[in-house]
Write a protein that holds these residues in place. Structure first.
Motif, short mmCIF file in Angstrom:
data_model
loop_
_atom_site.label_atom_id
_atom_site.label_comp_id
_atom_site.label_asym_id
_atom_site.label_seq_id
_atom_site.Cartn_x
_atom_site.Cartn_y
_atom_site.Cartn_z
N LYS A 1 20.01 -39.97 40.94
CA LYS A 1 19.52 -38.85 41.75
C LYS A 1 18.17 -39.19 42.37
N THR B 1 37.48 -40.10 48.04
CA THR B 1 36.82 -41.40 47.88
C THR B 1 37.86 -42.53 47.86
N GLU C 1 18.49 -41.85 45.12
CA GLU C 1 19.19 -41.36 46.32
C GLU C 1 18.29 -40.58 47.26
N SER D 1 36.66 -36.80 41.07
CA SER D 1 36.09 -36.92 42.41
C SER D 1 35.76 -35.55 42.97
N GLN D 2 34.54 -35.37 43.42
CA GLN D 2 34.16 -34.11 44.04
C GLN D 2 35.00 -33.91 45.30
N SER D 3 34.93 -34.88 46.20
CA SER D 3 35.59 -34.73 47.51
C SER D 3 37.10 -34.88 47.41
#
Ligand code: F6R
Length: 362
Positions: free
Chosen positions: A238, A105, A241, A100-102
């Protein structure tokens, strides 16, 4: 703050060679590999589950190809929103890995909590080290991408892949599938990626030109084989989005099982294929598309372009790369294509409609 770029996304695409280089020098001090995961011993696991959402999930699917082929360990990948409610069995010798980037999530966090007390180890690959997912993991591997502001994930994806590749090498080494010499050769290949990305960046104008025509399409197909299949799905995500064009990523070999019915001269088919041992098969898939009037945009290397012959609508050349590492390098043209298509359509690149950077509700 955008470093002279028009958008955060452009800045974050462009800085990938640098942040990837930083991540590599963090994990690879000197000549050897200071292993990313101290205390992790892959002989203790019989299988892995990797769980994430969106782009992070595609990073997991790429990594599945690496873990299975290099380390010979079975990997199950799932999207967190499905995994968390399915009550999947977690045998004790399972390594549970969350990406997870953040690190916030909601579905990924819930999936992690589901594995606590069941899996042998809970490991996370995150960008934000002070996040909930990081806090609740036995071991955290930071991707060191720096703050990612653009809602569409770019540099976090390639940094996730870089860390996951190192982990796959470590797994292969632990499990006796990679001797010191082979390990060194694999690392040397990985170290070349930032330089190759710099070369790939030079295609930006050329990609902008094709992106203009792609931006007029209603539907776009992305095709890839092997570890390039998940990259095809990432390329499609991508584009959806930020340009709001309908796009689908498919495994090239699945084309004839349905999606080829969509192909006509209005549907660009983007084939992402370094010249590898499967390239011949990709060429036949492209011929099937062209025979139906489809427009093929081939992203490949010089050898691939030669083997593909005439008939492609456009070809974008990438430098030659170790086929196993191609998903990291080819992420760049996929990101640039989406970016330039969005510019051509005039959509909001950094803040696409309906999307949030961090999805903290399910
Ligand atoms: C795609 C994108 C999303 C995120 C997903 C997971 O460009 O940004 O698909 O990848 O919401 O987010 P993290 O990685 O923060 O868990």
């Amino acid at each position: 703050e955008k470093g002279g770029h028009r958008h955060f996304m452009a800045k974050e695409i462009a800085e990938q060679p640098i942040v990837l280089g930083d991540a590599l020098s963090h994990y690879l001090r000197g000549e050897g590999m200071e292993m990313p995961a101290p205390g992790l011993d892959f002989t203790e696991f019989d299988r892995m589950v990797m769980v994430a959402c969106g782009t992070a999930n595609y990073a997991c699917v790429v990594a599945k190809y690496w873990f299975e082929s290099l380390a010979g360990i079975s990997v199950e990948v799932d999207i967190a929103s499905e995994f968390r409610y399915r009550e999947p069995p977690i045998p004790p010798r399972t390594l549970a890995l969350f990406v997870s980037q953040s690190g916030e999530t909601a579905d990924t966090l819930a999936a992690l909590r589901y594995c606590e007390g069941k899996a042998a180890r809970v490991v996370s690959v995150v960008n934000v080290s002070e996040s909930s997912i990081a806090r609740e993991s036995d071991l955290v591997l930071p991707i060191r991408a720096g703050a990612e502001i653009g809602v569409a994930s770019t540099k976090a994806f390639t940094c996730q892949l870089t860390v996951l590749f190192l982990l796959a090498l470590m797994a292969a080494h632990d499990r006796g599938r990679l001797d010191a010499e082979e390990l060194e050769a694999r690392i040397a290949a990985l170290r070349q990626i930032p330089g190759l990305m710099n070369i790939a960046m030079a295609s930006s104008d050329e990609i902008a030109a094709v992106a203009k025509s792609v931006s007029e399409a209603r539907d776009v197909l992305f095709l890839g084989r092997g570890a390039m299949f998940p990259l095809a799905m990432e390329g499609a995500l991508k584009l959806k989005e930020i340009s709001y064009i309908h796009a689908e990523g498919y495994a090239s070999g699945e084309l004839k099982h349905g999606p080829i019915a969509l192909v006509d001269k209005t549907v660009p088919v983007i084939v992402m294929a370094p010249s590898d041992h499967l390239f011949d098969k990709t060429v036949s898939n492209m011929q099937e598309v062209m025979a139906r009037g489809g427009k093929v945009l081939l992203i490949t290397d010089v050898k691939g372009a030669r083997a593909a012959g005439d008939g492609c609508w456009k070809t974008i050349l990438m430098p030659e790369v170790d086929p196993l590492l191609a998903p990291i390098l080819y992420a760049l043209p996929a990101q640039l294509l989406a970016y330039h298509a969005a510019i051509a359509k005039g959509t909001d690149v950094d803040q696409p409609r309906n999307l949030a950077k961090s999805v903290t509700v399910e």
